[in-house]
Scaffold this motif. Structure first.
Motif, PDB file in Angstrom:
ATOM      1  N   VAL A 150       0.855  -1.181   0.000  1.00 51.95           N
ATOM      2  CA  VAL A 150       0.000   0.000   0.000  1.00 51.95           C
ATOM      3  C   VAL A 150       0.897   1.239   0.000  1.00 51.95           C
ATOM      4  CG1 VAL A 150      -1.746   1.302   1.263  1.00 51.95           C
ATOM      5  CG2 VAL A 150      -1.869  -1.197   1.195  1.00 51.95           C
ATOM      6  N   MET A 151       0.725   2.075  -1.021  1.00 53.74           N
ATOM      7  CA  MET A 151       1.541   3.270  -1.168  1.00 53.74           C
ATOM      8  C   MET A 151       0.810   4.537  -0.724  1.00 53.74           C
ATOM      9  SD  MET A 151       4.234   1.867  -2.245  1.00 53.74           S
ATOM     10  CE  MET A 151       5.246   3.242  -2.672  1.00 53.74           C
ATOM     11  N   ASN A 152      -0.516   4.551  -0.902  1.00 53.17           N
ATOM     12  CA  ASN A 152      -1.283   5.745  -0.554  1.00 53.17           C
ATOM     13  C   ASN A 152      -2.743   5.373  -0.325  1.00 53.17           C
ATOM     14  OD1 ASN A 152      -1.587   8.613  -0.206  1.00 53.17           O
ATOM     15  ND2 ASN A 152      -2.593   8.670  -2.197  1.00 53.17           N
ATOM     16  N   VAL A 153      -3.383   6.066   0.604  1.00 55.36           N
ATOM     17  CA  VAL A 153      -4.812   5.917   0.881  1.00 55.36           C
ATOM     18  C   VAL A 153      -5.401   7.323   0.970  1.00 55.36           C
ATOM     19  CG1 VAL A 153      -6.525   5.080   2.529  1.00 55.36           C
ATOM     20  CG2 VAL A 153      -4.428   3.789   2.169  1.00 55.36           C
ATOM     21  N   SER A 154      -6.520   7.555   0.256  1.00 54.51           N
ATOM     22  CA  SER A 154      -7.147   8.877   0.322  1.00 54.51           C
ATOM     23  C   SER A 154      -8.668   8.745   0.226  1.00 54.51           C
ATOM     24  CB  SER A 154      -6.616   9.794  -0.783  1.00 54.51           C
ATOM     25  OG  SER A 154      -6.887   9.252  -2.054  1.00 54.51           O
ATOM     26  N   GLN A 155      -9.356   9.733   0.767  1.00 56.55           N
ATOM     27  CA  GLN A 155     -10.806   9.742   0.741  1.00 56.55           C
ATOM     28  C   GLN A 155     -11.316  10.060  -0.657  1.00 56.55           C
ATOM     29  OE1 GLN A 155     -11.634  12.779   3.679  1.00 56.55           O
ATOM     30  NE2 GLN A 155     -12.270  11.207   5.124  1.00 56.55           N
ATOM     31  N   HIS A 156     -12.488   9.530  -0.976  1.00 56.61           N
ATOM     32  CA  HIS A 156     -13.178   9.899  -2.208  1.00 56.61           C
ATOM     33  C   HIS A 156     -13.731  11.310  -2.005  1.00 56.61           C
ATOM     34  CE1 HIS A 156     -16.202   9.936  -5.373  1.00 56.61           C
ATOM     35  NE2 HIS A 156     -15.525   8.947  -5.932  1.00 56.61           N
ATOM     36  N   ALA A 157     -13.689  12.140  -3.025  1.00 49.31           N
ATOM     37  CA  ALA A 157     -14.095  13.539  -2.900  1.00 49.31           C
ATOM     38  C   ALA A 157     -15.584  13.717  -2.587  1.00 49.31           C
ATOM     39  CB  ALA A 157     -13.753  14.297  -4.188  1.00 49.31           C
ATOM     40  N   ARG A 158     -16.430  12.796  -3.078  1.00 50.95           N
ATOM     41  CA  ARG A 158     -17.865  12.967  -2.907  1.00 50.95           C
ATOM     42  C   ARG A 158     -18.556  11.840  -2.145  1.00 50.95           C
ATOM     43  NH1 ARG A 158     -16.339  14.266  -7.870  1.00 50.95           N
ATOM     44  NH2 ARG A 158     -17.059  12.335  -8.788  1.00 50.95           N
ATOM     45  N   ARG A 159     -17.848  10.766  -1.843  1.00 47.36           N
ATOM     46  CA  ARG A 159     -18.494   9.624  -1.185  1.00 47.36           C
ATOM     47  C   ARG A 159     -17.776   9.272   0.110  1.00 47.36           C
ATOM     48  NH1 ARG A 159     -20.057   4.960  -5.324  1.00 47.36           N
ATOM     49  NH2 ARG A 159     -20.898   4.205  -3.369  1.00 47.36           N
ATOM     50  N   ASP A 160     -18.522   9.138   1.181  1.00 51.38           N
ATOM     51  CA  ASP A 160     -17.947   8.772   2.481  1.00 51.38           C
ATOM     52  C   ASP A 160     -17.733   7.276   2.625  1.00 51.38           C
ATOM     53  OD1 ASP A 160     -17.940  11.410   3.272  1.00 51.38           O
ATOM     54  OD2 ASP A 160     -19.876  11.265   4.298  1.00 51.38           O
ATOM     55  N   ASP A 161     -18.425   6.470   1.782  1.00 53.30           N
ATOM     56  CA  ASP A 161     -18.359   5.017   1.938  1.00 53.30           C
ATOM     57  C   ASP A 161     -17.251   4.375   1.114  1.00 53.30           C
ATOM     58  OD1 ASP A 161     -19.620   5.590  -0.481  1.00 53.30           O
ATOM     59  OD2 ASP A 161     -20.915   3.823  -0.398  1.00 53.30           O
ATOM     60  N   CYS A 162     -16.498   5.176   0.356  1.00 57.72           N
ATOM     61  CA  CYS A 162     -15.428   4.649  -0.502  1.00 57.72           C
ATOM     62  C   CYS A 162     -14.152   5.476  -0.352  1.00 57.72           C
ATOM     63  CB  CYS A 162     -15.830   4.699  -1.967  1.00 57.72           C
ATOM     64  SG  CYS A 162     -17.241   3.686  -2.374  1.00 57.72           S
ATOM     65  N   GLY A 163     -13.032   4.879  -0.729  1.00 47.90           N
ATOM     66  CA  GLY A 163     -11.768   5.582  -0.727  1.00 47.90           C
ATOM     67  C   GLY A 163     -10.845   5.025  -1.800  1.00 47.90           C
ATOM     68  N   TRP A 164      -9.808   5.786  -2.139  1.00 52.16           N
ATOM     69  CA  TRP A 164      -8.818   5.390  -3.138  1.00 52.16           C
ATOM     70  C   TRP A 164      -7.618   4.768  -2.438  1.00 52.16           C
ATOM     71  CZ3 TRP A 164     -10.357   5.407  -7.964  1.00 52.16           C
ATOM     72  CH2 TRP A 164     -11.360   6.288  -8.351  1.00 52.16           C
ATOM     73  N   VAL A 165      -7.137   3.662  -2.972  1.00 44.61           N
ATOM     74  CA  VAL A 165      -5.942   2.997  -2.463  1.00 44.61           C
ATOM     75  C   VAL A 165      -4.993   2.787  -3.641  1.00 44.61           C
ATOM     76  CG1 VAL A 165      -5.000   0.928  -1.355  1.00 44.61           C
ATOM     77  CG2 VAL A 165      -7.232   1.820  -0.647  1.00 44.61           C
ATOM     78  N   THR A 166      -3.745   3.232  -3.498  1.00 43.11           N
ATOM     79  CA  THR A 166      -2.730   3.000  -4.524  1.00 43.11           C
ATOM     80  C   THR A 166      -1.794   1.904  -4.032  1.00 43.11           C
ATOM     81  OG1 THR A 166      -2.846   5.293  -5.278  1.00 43.11           O
ATOM     82  CG2 THR A 166      -0.881   4.033  -5.906  1.00 43.11           C
ATOM     83  N   LEU A 167      -1.633   0.866  -4.862  1.00 43.48           N
ATOM     84  CA  LEU A 167      -0.792  -0.278  -4.543  1.00 43.48           C
ATOM     85  C   LEU A 167       0.388  -0.350  -5.503  1.00 43.48           C
ATOM     86  CD1 LEU A 167      -3.728  -2.830  -4.365  1.00 43.48           C
ATOM     87  CD2 LEU A 167      -2.540  -1.865  -2.402  1.00 43.48           C
ATOM     88  N   ALA A 168       1.545  -0.751  -4.997  1.00 45.91           N
ATOM     89  CA  ALA A 168       2.696  -1.090  -5.843  1.00 45.91           C
ATOM     90  C   ALA A 168       2.698  -2.612  -5.938  1.00 45.91           C
ATOM     91  CB  ALA A 168       3.989  -0.593  -5.233  1.00 45.91           C
ATOM     92  N   ILE A 169       2.514  -3.133  -7.143  1.00 43.66           N
ATOM     93  CA  ILE A 169       2.403  -4.572  -7.378  1.00 43.66           C
ATOM     94  C   ILE A 169       3.685  -5.080  -8.025  1.00 43.66           C
ATOM     95  CG2 ILE A 169       1.080  -6.390  -8.544  1.00 43.66           C
ATOM     96  CD1 ILE A 169      -0.659  -4.817  -6.601  1.00 43.66           C
ATOM     97  N   ALA A 170       4.177  -6.205  -7.554  1.00 42.48           N
ATOM     98  CA  ALA A 170       5.337  -6.865  -8.174  1.00 42.48           C
ATOM     99  C   ALA A 170       4.996  -8.338  -8.364  1.00 42.48           C
ATOM    100  CB  ALA A 170       6.573  -6.719  -7.306  1.00 42.48           C
ATOM    101  N   VAL A 171       5.179  -8.824  -9.584  1.00 44.06           N
ATOM    102  CA  VAL A 171       4.973 -10.240  -9.902  1.00 44.06           C
ATOM    103  C   VAL A 171       6.343 -10.845 -10.127  1.00 44.06           C
ATOM    104  CG1 VAL A 171       3.882 -11.886 -11.466  1.00 44.06           C
ATOM    105  CG2 VAL A 171       2.754  -9.699 -10.976  1.00 44.06           C
ATOM    106  N   GLN A 172       6.639 -11.940  -9.400  1.00 45.66           N
ATOM    107  CA  GLN A 172       7.952 -12.585  -9.487  1.00 45.66           C
ATOM    108  C   GLN A 172       7.814 -14.026  -9.957  1.00 45.66           C
ATOM    109  OE1 GLN A 172       6.924 -11.628  -6.149  1.00 45.66           O
ATOM    110  NE2 GLN A 172       7.731  -9.571  -6.251  1.00 45.66           N
ATOM    111  N   VAL A 173       8.893 -14.508 -10.570  1.00 45.10           N
ATOM    112  CA  VAL A 173       9.054 -15.931 -10.864  1.00 45.10           C
ATOM    113  C   VAL A 173      10.045 -16.461  -9.837  1.00 45.10           C
ATOM    114  CG1 VAL A 173       9.915 -17.635 -12.513  1.00 45.10           C
ATOM    115  CG2 VAL A 173       8.567 -15.692 -13.317  1.00 45.10           C
TER     116      VAL A 173
END
Length: 75
Positions: free
Chosen positions: A33-56
């Motif tokens: 998890v890189m960042n979490v922020s509130q939705h501008a118009r909705r209290d029941d939702c929020g934005w989450v930014t993830l850094a994803i890495a897929v490895q072999v």
């Protein structure tokens, strides 16, 4: 409801393919998890930014990307 459906709330950024994947490769994924922020118009939702890495296993990353998703808040 807040949906986790591609195209409804997902934003892909910085997608890098490092090497090809072969049949029978064992893939694993990590998400930080890189960042979490509130939705501008909705209290029941929020934005989450993830850094994803897929490895072999044993060879390192094959794909890395950032993903921002709109998700429901915990009640």
């Amino acid at each position: 409801d807040c949906l986790l459906s591609r195209g409804l709330g997902d934003v892909y950024k910085r997608q890098i393919m490092h090497r090809p994947v072969k049949p029978r490769d064992r893939l694993s994924l990590t998400a930080k998890v890189m960042n979490v922020s509130q939705h501008a118009r909705r209290d029941d939702c929020g934005w989450v930014t993830l850094a994803i890495a897929v490895q072999v296993a044993g060879t390192g990353s094959v794909l890395t990307y950032d993903l921002t998703v709109l998700i429901a808040r915990a009640k």
